[in-house]
Each structure stands twice: as structure tokens, then as C-alpha cells.
Design a protein around this motif. Sequence first.
Motif, short mmCIF file in Angstrom:
data_model
loop_
_atom_site.label_atom_id
_atom_site.label_comp_id
_atom_site.label_asym_id
_atom_site.label_seq_id
_atom_site.Cartn_x
_atom_site.Cartn_y
_atom_site.Cartn_z
N MET A 266 -2.26 26.75 38.34
CA MET A 266 -3.69 26.42 38.17
C MET A 266 -4.46 27.63 37.63
N ILE A 267 -4.25 28.80 38.27
CA ILE A 267 -4.95 30.00 37.83
C ILE A 267 -4.56 30.35 36.40
N LYS A 268 -3.26 30.18 36.13
CA LYS A 268 -2.77 30.47 34.79
C LYS A 268 -3.48 29.58 33.76
N MET A 269 -3.62 28.32 34.14
CA MET A 269 -4.27 27.37 33.24
C MET A 269 -5.73 27.77 33.01
N VAL A 270 -6.41 28.14 34.12
CA VAL A 270 -7.82 28.52 34.00
C VAL A 270 -7.97 29.71 33.06
N LEU A 271 -7.09 30.72 33.26
CA LEU A 271 -7.17 31.92 32.43
C LEU A 271 -6.92 31.58 30.97
N LYS A 272 -5.93 30.74 30.75
CA LYS A 272 -5.59 30.37 29.38
C LYS A 272 -6.76 29.66 28.70
N ARG A 273 -7.34 28.72 29.44
CA ARG A 273 -8.46 27.96 28.91
C ARG A 273 -9.66 28.87 28.67
N LEU A 274 -9.85 29.84 29.58
CA LEU A 274 -10.95 30.80 29.44
C LEU A 274 -10.74 31.63 28.18
N GLY A 275 -9.51 32.07 27.98
CA GLY A 275 -9.18 32.84 26.78
C GLY A 275 -9.50 32.06 25.53
N GLN A 276 -9.11 30.78 25.51
CA GLN A 276 -9.40 29.92 24.35
C GLN A 276 -10.90 29.83 24.10
N THR A 277 -11.66 29.67 25.21
CA THR A 277 -13.11 29.53 25.08
C THR A 277 -13.71 30.79 24.46
N ILE A 278 -13.27 31.96 24.98
CA ILE A 278 -13.81 33.20 24.45
C ILE A 278 -13.44 33.36 22.98
N LEU A 279 -12.21 33.01 22.66
CA LEU A 279 -11.76 33.12 21.27
C LEU A 279 -12.62 32.25 20.35
N SER A 280 -12.85 30.99 20.76
CA SER A 280 -13.64 30.15 19.86
C SER A 280 -15.08 30.62 19.79
N LEU A 281 -15.56 31.24 20.87
CA LEU A 281 -16.92 31.79 20.83
C LEU A 281 -17.00 32.90 19.78
N VAL A 282 -15.98 33.77 19.77
CA VAL A 282 -15.96 34.87 18.80
C VAL A 282 -15.90 34.29 17.38
N VAL A 283 -15.08 33.27 17.20
CA VAL A 283 -14.97 32.68 15.86
C VAL A 283 -16.30 32.06 15.42
N VAL A 284 -16.95 31.36 16.36
CA VAL A 284 -18.24 30.76 16.02
C VAL A 284 -19.25 31.84 15.66
N ALA A 285 -19.27 32.92 16.45
CA ALA A 285 -20.18 34.04 16.16
C ALA A 285 -19.89 34.61 14.77
N THR A 286 -18.59 34.70 14.44
CA THR A 286 -18.21 35.22 13.12
C THR A 286 -18.72 34.31 12.01
N ILE A 287 -18.49 33.00 12.18
CA ILE A 287 -18.96 32.05 11.17
C ILE A 287 -20.47 32.20 10.96
N ILE A 288 -21.18 32.28 12.09
CA ILE A 288 -22.64 32.38 12.01
C ILE A 288 -23.05 33.68 11.31
N PHE A 289 -22.40 34.78 11.68
CA PHE A 289 -22.73 36.07 11.07
C PHE A 289 -22.60 35.98 9.55
N PHE A 290 -21.47 35.48 9.09
CA PHE A 290 -21.25 35.46 7.64
C PHE A 290 -22.11 34.41 6.95
#
Lengths: 323, 310
Positions: free
Chosen positions: A1-25
Motif C-alpha cells: 500500500m505504502i509503495k503504491m502511494v509513493l509511486k502514485r505520488l511520484g507520478q503526480t509530482i512528475l506530471s505537475l513538473v511537466v505541466v509547469a514546463t508546458i506552461i512556462f514555454f
Amino acid sequence: MIKMVLKRLGQTILSLVVVATIIFFMFRLMPGDPTAAVVDPSISTEAREAMIQRLGLDQPLYQQYFSFLSDAVRGDLGRSFYYRRPVMEVIGDKVINTLMLMLSAMLIAYVIGILVGAYLAWKRGSKKEATLISIALTFRSAPTFWVGMLFIMFFSFRLGWFPHSGMRSSGYEAANTFEVFFSLDFLRHLFLPAVVAGLYFLATPLLMMRNTMLEVLGEDFIEMCHAKGLKEKVILYRHAARNALLPVVTTGALFLGQAIGGQVLIEYVFGWPGLGTEIIQAAQRHDYPLAQASFLLIALMVMIMNFLADLLYSYLDPRITYK
Amino acid sequence: MTEPVVENLEEVKVERKDVKGGSLASTFKLFKDVLKRDKMAMFGVVVLIFFILVAAFAPLIAPYDPYEMNRTEDGAIARLEPPSAQHWFGTTNLGRDVFSQVVMGSRIALLVGFLAAFLVTFIGTNVGLIAGYYGGAIDNFLMRVVDIMYALPFIPFVIILVALLDPSIWNIILAISLLTWRTVARIIRSQVLSVANRPFIKAAKVAGASDLRIMYKYIAPNIIPIALLEMAFMVSWAILAEASVSFIGFGDPDVISWGQILHTSFLTGAIRTAWWWVIPPGVAIVLVLVAIFFTARAFEEIVNPRLRRR
């Protein structure tokens, strides 16, 4: 369960960074003067030059990009041209207003949707069912801003029951924070936008509830209830509805995420001082830092909601796992 | 419990053959059968055809130039006149004829709707085809892109993009196409995955057909009905998006659209009095959206025969 939460959290942060990048450019690579996205074009040339240097806009794009990211992590998203204040200060309390409106709308949609949805399952195949479903679907397919206009036209101007715009009457000063959100004045302002948004959301819980209820009503324990001679209402709401509730509630969280983006228009029509109104006004005034920050915040809210929805899902239904 | 499932499967097989082997003509015949049974679908098709005709002959139908300042008999500008024999839907604050505006607005709605939906479906179908057919790393990458697209809230994204570029219908179409292909790509991909496993695809591979040939000659025809269905839903999505963006004030200033009419009426405060300026464009939007929904649902029954026996 914890592993899943961490993995999902990582994905969320990653997509946030990508969205921020898209917006920046998106903001930097637009046709025209790219510095216009960060430095107010209306100030004098010398002041602009000084500003460009101070903000590091003469540096190469990739350096600007990394300083944008590191600033954003620290919660610094630049200064608004229009308000001449840091962006986060401007939109900080707008987030609460947006959430407040959205949660009220969800509450209305889910309470009505669940009660009526259960009733519809009971009345399956009747004219009443067809009518109620058509009404819910009409409110779903009609443009929300137009429904909002009709409600304003009728309830505010024709009948004068509710204020047509804003979150509180002008000149109204709340005695304390509690009163800001729990005064009669606030509730009167909240009513129309919350109902319009709620009517738009209604179709989802209503149809979900109806469909799961139809399944539950076919099960053996319902027959048992009939055999025991329980009243129909008791069977419907006490025994059947309880068992049909779970999937309806869990989709709620997922739906909440989508709702934030769509609420923009309702906020605009009702002059609700939330993120949606802010992003529209910022875009109209070419206040790019503010528009950019509002967009990021809306996207962040969507992502957090989706994240929570996933967690809720897998907690309630352990069969769902993530690779 | 088992019996109906088996029956269902058989039905699916039969219908699939119908659609695939029988070409467009048999699909059309099936569609006609559904229309005969389903009154709502009939309504949808009739309304849709009506709006297409109105859009096609808009300049002939509109009694006035939509920008013309109409005057009353004594020469004053006919400001905010309620509906009458001369002005069926009344006039605006500048004396413009609302009926003519609504008629002309149908052109933009349908143009944006169909063009954007076509682009969205085109991009989405190709991405789905490539992802589903090649699989592996390509599939993984494309689907992560789709995931990220899902994290972008639609209306705010369109607002920002149109505000950064110039407001024009082409930019609205661009903004819609850039984002919404995500849905189509996901659906098409899952469909491709199931088609690619069928024996005739394996036979084609063994026979030495190239990847491109297999993708576009053998797999594509099997997913076109679903792609068309998605396109129908995308048309209404695009019409709604255009109306929303124009309503906020980022519409093309040179054309008249339903969203734009509502934008002007909202800004001028006409909702206080002039209901005739607010209701017609909104009703037009709702009618078109509902018509598309019912038409698409009838079409869905053909594409997905499992829905048929309800």
C-alpha cells in the motif's frame, strides 16, 4: 500500500513538473515580445530594461526555466502587473473561495443525486424516470454559463430573491473569519452559483446511483426484506441504498477534480471571486504572471483530487492495484 | 447466468460481420432501422439536418444584416425592442436583429464543431493506432503523454492559449484540437489492441505485409466506426468549447457566434430586461448539442451492438 502511494505520488509530482514546463514555454515562446509575459509592457523603457536585468530575462531560456522552477517550488510565481503585488498573495484566498463554491455544489449534486437516483431505480421504466433523467441530462448538456444567466434573469432580476453577483454585499465587513463563510449574506450569494453548478454535476451521481441500485435491488437480501414484510421506503433507503452508495461516493472524488476546471465559467457569470474569475480577468488584462499562476494552481488542484480519488479507490476496493 | 452471455457474444459476432463486411451501405441501413424504432434518434437527426440547412443558407434566411442598426418608423434606433413581426427575436442595444445574428451564428458553431472534431479524431486515431499497434516503449511513451494531457484542465487551457495567441476561430480550433485528442487516443488504442490480436492480422504479418499496410489497410477499417462515434461526441464538445470561450470574450471579433451574442448581452447587462437576447442563442446551442447526442447514441447502437437490447 505504502509503495503504491509513493509511486502514485511520484507520478503526480512528475506530471505537475511537466505541466509547469508546458506552461512556462507556452508563455515564453508566444509570438511577439517574450519578455511581455513577465515584465509589464506598459512601463517606461528604462524601467523595463532594469526589470529585465533584475529578473534575469536576458539570460538563456534554459537558465530562466530552471530559475522559474526553483522559484515556483518556493511558492514564488512572480508579481501581478495589474495588482502590483506578488501573485501568490493575490490568489491565495481565491483558492478557498473556489473550493467553497465547488464543495457546496458537490454537496447539492450528491445529496439530490443519491436520493433521486435510488428513487429512479425503484421506478424503473416509468414515465417519471424518463422525465427526471431527461431533466438531469438537459442540465448536463446545456452550457453552464447560459443556465447561470437564465437563473440570474429569473431569480435575481425578476423575483429579486438572490443577489446576482459577487460573494458578499458591498460594505459588508465580517466580524471574524468564521462569519466570512457562515453568514446569511454569504449563503445568499452562494446559493445561485452553487445550485447552477450542482445541477450541472447532478447527472453523474444520479445515473451512477440508479445503475448500482438496479444491481443491488436484484440481490437476494432484498427479496428477504420483502419477505419480512418491510415497508418499501425502508427497503429502498435503509437496505438497498446503503449498499449502492460506495461506488457513487468514490467517483465523487474523481469527479471533483474535473469539476474545478469546468467551474471557471460559473464563477465568471456570477462574479464569484475565485480562481476561475481570476484567470479570465488576468487573461483579459494580459496579466501573464497571474494567468500563469492561476492555471498552475487549478492544475495542481485537479491533480491532488485525482491523487486522493485513486487512494480512496484502492483503500475501499483492494482489488484495484497499480502496476 | 451463463446463457444470456453466450447469446450476447453470438450477437456481437453477427453484427460485427455486418458492419465490416457489409460496408457503408449496410451500416446506413442499420442506422435507418434504429431511427425507425428510436423516436429520440429521429428527433436528433431531423434537428441536426435542420441546423445544417440553416447554416448552409444562412445569408438567405437572415432577414437583416446582423450588424445593421435597425431603426423604427420614426427614425429612432430600435434599441432593445421585444420580439415583433419585423424582428422575430427582438433587437439588441444597438438595434441589431437578434434573429439574423442567431441564424448567422449557426455557421460558426457547425464549422468549429465539425472541423475541430475532425482534427481531434484524426490526431487521436493516429496516435491510438500507433500506440496500440507497436506497443512497448512507443505505447508507453504515448500513453504517458496522454496522461499528462489529462492533467491539463480544458477550459483554463483554452482560455490561456487563445489569450496568448490572437482571438480567432482558428486559434480556438487549434486549442481544442491540441488537448482533446487524449480521449480519442485512449479509446482507439484499446480497440486496436483487440483487433491486432485477431487471426487475419497475424496472417497479414506472415504474408509479409508492411506495418503501415497492416495499420491503415487492415486495422483502420475496423476502428473507423468507433472513431466516427467519438467524432460525433467531439463535435458537441467543440461547439460547447467555442461558445464558452466566445462567451468569456476571447471569441473571434470578426464573426458572429452564439457564444459571442451571449457575451455582448451579458456585458451590456441585457439580462436585466432583454430575455429575447439571451434565450434564443442558448436554446440554439442546447438544441444542437442534444441533437448530436441523440444521433450519436443511435449510431452507438450500431457500433456497439451489446447496447441494442435494452
